[in-house]
Write an enzyme that holds these catalytic residues in place. Structure first.
Site, PDB file in Angstrom:
ATOM      1  CG  ASP A  20      -2.269   0.667   1.026  1.00 38.11           C
ATOM      2  OD1 ASP A  20      -2.070   1.993   0.774  1.00 38.11           O
ATOM      3  OD2 ASP A  20      -3.478  -0.023   1.097  1.00 38.11           O
ATOM      4  CG  ASP A  25       2.357   5.599  -5.796  1.00 36.15           C
ATOM      5  OD1 ASP A  25       1.308   5.211  -6.668  1.00 36.15           O
ATOM      6  OD2 ASP A  25       2.440   6.771  -5.717  1.00 36.15           O
ATOM      7  CB  VAL A  26      -0.408   0.733  -8.056  1.00 39.01           C
ATOM      8  CG1 VAL A  26      -0.598  -0.361  -6.918  1.00 39.01           C
ATOM      9  CG2 VAL A  26      -1.628   1.770  -7.817  1.00 39.01           C
ATOM     10  CG  ASN A  70      -8.080  -4.230  -3.764  1.00 42.74           C
ATOM     11  OD1 ASN A  70      -9.241  -4.296  -3.861  1.00 42.74           O
ATOM     12  ND2 ASN A  70      -7.482  -3.749  -2.673  1.00 42.74           N
ATOM     13  CE1 TYR A 109     -13.420   3.788  -8.061  1.00 38.51           C
ATOM     14  CE2 TYR A 109     -15.513   2.988  -8.818  1.00 38.51           C
ATOM     15  CZ  TYR A 109     -14.493   2.955  -7.892  1.00 38.51           C
ATOM     16  OH  TYR A 109     -14.701   1.804  -7.147  1.00 38.51           O
ATOM     17  CE  LYS A 169     -12.402   0.808  -9.565  1.00 31.68           C
ATOM     18  NZ  LYS A 169     -11.169  -0.010  -8.999  1.00 31.68           N
ATOM     19  CB  THR A 188     -13.933   0.426   2.288  1.00 28.41           C
ATOM     20  OG1 THR A 188     -14.338   1.118   0.764  1.00 28.41           O
ATOM     21  CG2 THR A 188     -14.401  -0.805   2.159  1.00 28.41           C
TER      22      THR A 188
HETATM   23  N1  LIG Z   1     -15.914   0.420  -1.395  1.00 31.45           N
HETATM   24  C1  LIG Z   1     -16.659   0.317  -2.410  1.00 31.45           C
HETATM   25  O1  LIG Z   1     -17.927   0.366  -2.374  1.00 31.45           O
HETATM   26  C2  LIG Z   1     -15.917  -0.379  -3.719  1.00 31.45           C
HETATM   27  C3  LIG Z   1     -16.885  -0.912  -4.881  1.00 31.45           C
HETATM   28  C4  LIG Z   1     -16.328  -1.160  -5.963  1.00 31.45           C
HETATM   29  C5  LIG Z   1     -14.923  -1.389  -6.048  1.00 31.45           C
HETATM   30  N2  LIG Z   1     -14.198  -0.907  -5.209  1.00 31.45           N
HETATM   31  C6  LIG Z   1     -12.747  -0.895  -5.395  1.00 31.45           C
HETATM   32  O2  LIG Z   1     -12.160  -1.818  -4.595  1.00 31.45           O
HETATM   33  C7  LIG Z   1     -10.898  -1.399  -4.325  1.00 31.45           C
HETATM   34  C8  LIG Z   1     -10.438  -1.331  -2.962  1.00 31.45           C
HETATM   35  O3  LIG Z   1     -11.189  -0.210  -2.492  1.00 31.45           O
HETATM   36  P1  LIG Z   1     -11.859  -0.089  -0.947  1.00 31.45           P
HETATM   37  O4  LIG Z   1     -13.048  -0.274  -1.191  1.00 31.45           O
HETATM   38  O5  LIG Z   1     -10.868  -1.249   0.121  1.00 31.45           O
HETATM   39  O6  LIG Z   1     -11.334   1.290  -0.588  1.00 31.45           O
HETATM   40  P2  LIG Z   1     -10.181   1.929   0.635  1.00 31.45           P
HETATM   41  O7  LIG Z   1     -10.054   3.545   0.394  1.00 31.45           O
HETATM   42  O8  LIG Z   1     -10.453   1.240   1.687  1.00 31.45           O
HETATM   43  O9  LIG Z   1      -8.955   1.152   0.033  1.00 31.45           O
HETATM   44  C9  LIG Z   1      -8.195   1.496  -1.172  1.00 31.45           C
HETATM   45  C10 LIG Z   1      -6.767   1.264  -0.686  1.00 31.45           C
HETATM   46  O10 LIG Z   1      -5.769   1.760  -2.024  1.00 31.45           O
HETATM   47  C11 LIG Z   1      -4.599   2.433  -1.543  1.00 31.45           C
HETATM   48  N3  LIG Z   1      -4.173   3.281  -2.468  1.00 31.45           N
HETATM   49  C12 LIG Z   1      -4.642   4.382  -3.058  1.00 31.45           C
HETATM   50  N4  LIG Z   1      -3.902   4.810  -3.959  1.00 31.45           N
HETATM   51  C13 LIG Z   1      -2.950   3.890  -4.128  1.00 31.45           C
HETATM   52  C14 LIG Z   1      -1.772   3.902  -4.787  1.00 31.45           C
HETATM   53  N5  LIG Z   1      -1.511   4.930  -5.703  1.00 31.45           N
HETATM   54  N6  LIG Z   1      -0.848   2.929  -4.858  1.00 31.45           N
HETATM   55  C15 LIG Z   1      -1.160   2.019  -3.966  1.00 31.45           C
HETATM   56  N7  LIG Z   1      -2.202   1.804  -3.208  1.00 31.45           N
HETATM   57  C16 LIG Z   1      -2.833   3.072  -3.295  1.00 31.45           C
HETATM   58  C17 LIG Z   1      -5.351   3.252  -0.504  1.00 31.45           C
HETATM   59  O11 LIG Z   1      -4.102   3.549   0.383  1.00 31.45           O
HETATM   60  C18 LIG Z   1      -6.177   2.385   0.522  1.00 31.45           C
HETATM   61  O12 LIG Z   1      -5.540   1.562   1.170  1.00 31.45           O
HETATM   62  C19 LIG Z   1     -10.689  -0.243  -5.312  1.00 31.45           C
HETATM   63  O13 LIG Z   1     -10.034  -0.493  -6.337  1.00 31.45           O
HETATM   64  C20 LIG Z   1     -11.938   0.436  -5.411  1.00 31.45           C
HETATM   65  O14 LIG Z   1     -12.224   1.036  -6.254  1.00 31.45           O
HETATM   66  C21 LIG Z   1     -14.662  -0.482  -4.069  1.00 31.45           C
END
Ligand SMILES: NC(=O)c1ccc[n+]([C@@H]2O[C@H](COP(=O)([O-])OP(=O)(O)OC[C@H]3O[C@@H](n4cnc5c(N)ncnc54)[C@H](O)[C@@H]3O)[C@@H](O)[C@H]2O)c1
Length: 285
Positions: free
Chosen positions: A38, A62-63, A89, A156, A160, A191
């Site tokens: 992360d 950092d991805v 992810n 976004y 996606k 989240t």
């Molecule tokens: N929560 C939802 O409703 C939802 C729904 C559909 C998809 N998603 C997707 O699920 C995935 C995880 O999200 P989540 O819900 O756990 O949210 P979250 O915000 O809790 O987690 C996202 C994580 O990604 C990390 N991150 C952000 N930018 C980064 C970077 N440049 N390099 C490395 N890490 C980075 C953040 O530090 C965080 O820990 C994401 O891709 C999000 O788009 C979430």
């Protein structure tokens, strides 16, 4: 044959977030070795404390940094001798307020695509040689935004949908190698990233309530997503839609989307909220 997690080395990006951490816990309980990555080292170190140090490698990544992504894969191989699975992810949404495309600043659009689409590509590219060598798996976190209308969330949604397209292409390109690709489509999950539409921003919350039926609007817990992911991985399912209430829409999107877009386009209360949102924000660059 079901995919056995025992001894498999699994890299997770965005591992300190809601879905990443819940999936890490689930995979750990099934016997996997974890490479937790992360943005902040402290965040993955904290998560790693929940696990046996022998079975976990926490690293800052950092991805958006392609070279750093390759170095992480190298570190995983040095530590565990192999990498079987990459779970791309990590993801972000708006920094603060949601925006329509008319007022979206270019730098914010670019930042979201950079993390949400290029970030997945960087992870995929770095992990592919090992994943193919070990007949493993690539998983990508897309979203229901790959197939629903992305209003006030367009960068976004575009990312996606792009992630889905990327993964589908890879799935076919890897045919015959023994490696597989899965797209994860979570619905709203409790989240940090989803807060904006559930009270974090008044207009986004009101828009959600205005256009979505109640049963689609209930956020689920990250643990439910994690369970669906591990179940899907067991049988290398190419599509993991969670919760199941989104499956009919995912399947019928070709028929439903033109009807839904038309409905939303003519929705007077929605239009009023969109204009309200635009008048409350500055013009984009
Ligand atoms: N929560 C939802 O409703 C939802 C729904 C559909 C998809 N998603 C997707 O699920 C995935 C995880 O999200 P989540 O819900 O756990 O949210 P979250 O915000 O809790 O987690 C996202 C994580 O990604 C990390 N991150 C952000 N930018 C980064 C970077 N440049 N390099 C490395 N890490 C980075 C953040 O530090 C965080 O820990 C994401 O891709 C999000 O788009 C979430």
């Amino acid at each position: 044959m079901a995919y056995d997690f025992i001894g498999k080395v699994i890299l997770i990006t965005g591992a300190a977030g809601g879905i990443g951490a819940a999936t890490a816990r689930e995979l750990y309980s099934l016997g996997a070795l974890l490479v937790l990555t992360d943005m902040q080292q402290e965040a993955v170190d904290q998560l790693a404390q929940e696990f046996d140090a022998e079975r976990v490698l926490p690293l800052a990544l950092d991805v958006t940094d392609a070279e750093a992504s390759k170095r992480v894969v190298q570190s995983a191989v040095e530590r565990f001798g192999r990498l079987d699975v990459a779970f791309a992810n990590a993801g972000i949404a708006w920094r603060s307020d949601p925006k329509t495309l008319r007022i979206c600043p270019t730098d914010e659009f670019r930042r979201i695509v950079e993390v949400d689409l290029f970030g997945v590509w960087n992870t995929m590219q770095a992990a592919l040689p090992e994943v193919i060598r070990n007949q493993g798996q690539i998983l990508v976190t897309s979203s229901i935004y790959a197939f629903i209308n992305g209003l006030v969330n367009a960068p976004y949604a575009a990312s996606k949908a792009g992630v889905e397209a990327l993964a589908r292409a890879l799935l076919v390109e890897l045919g015959g190698t023994g490696a597989s690709v899965s797209v994860v489509y979570p619905g709203w999950t409790e989240t940090a990233i989803a807060k904006i539409a559930f009270g974090g921003n008044d207009l986004a919350t009101r828009m959600n309530k205005t256009v979505l039926p109640n049963y689609l609007r209930q956020p689920i817990q990250p643990q439910q997503v994690a369970k669906a992911i591990t179940q899907g991985m067991r049988s290398r399912r190419p599509r993991i839609v969670v919760p199941g209430r989104w499956t009919p829409i995912a399947l019928l999107r070709g028929l439903l989307n033109p009807l839904i877009d038309r409905y939303l386009q003519r929705h007077k209360a929605l239009q009023k909220l969109l204009r309200e949102l635009e008048s409350g924000s500055g013009a984009g660059s």
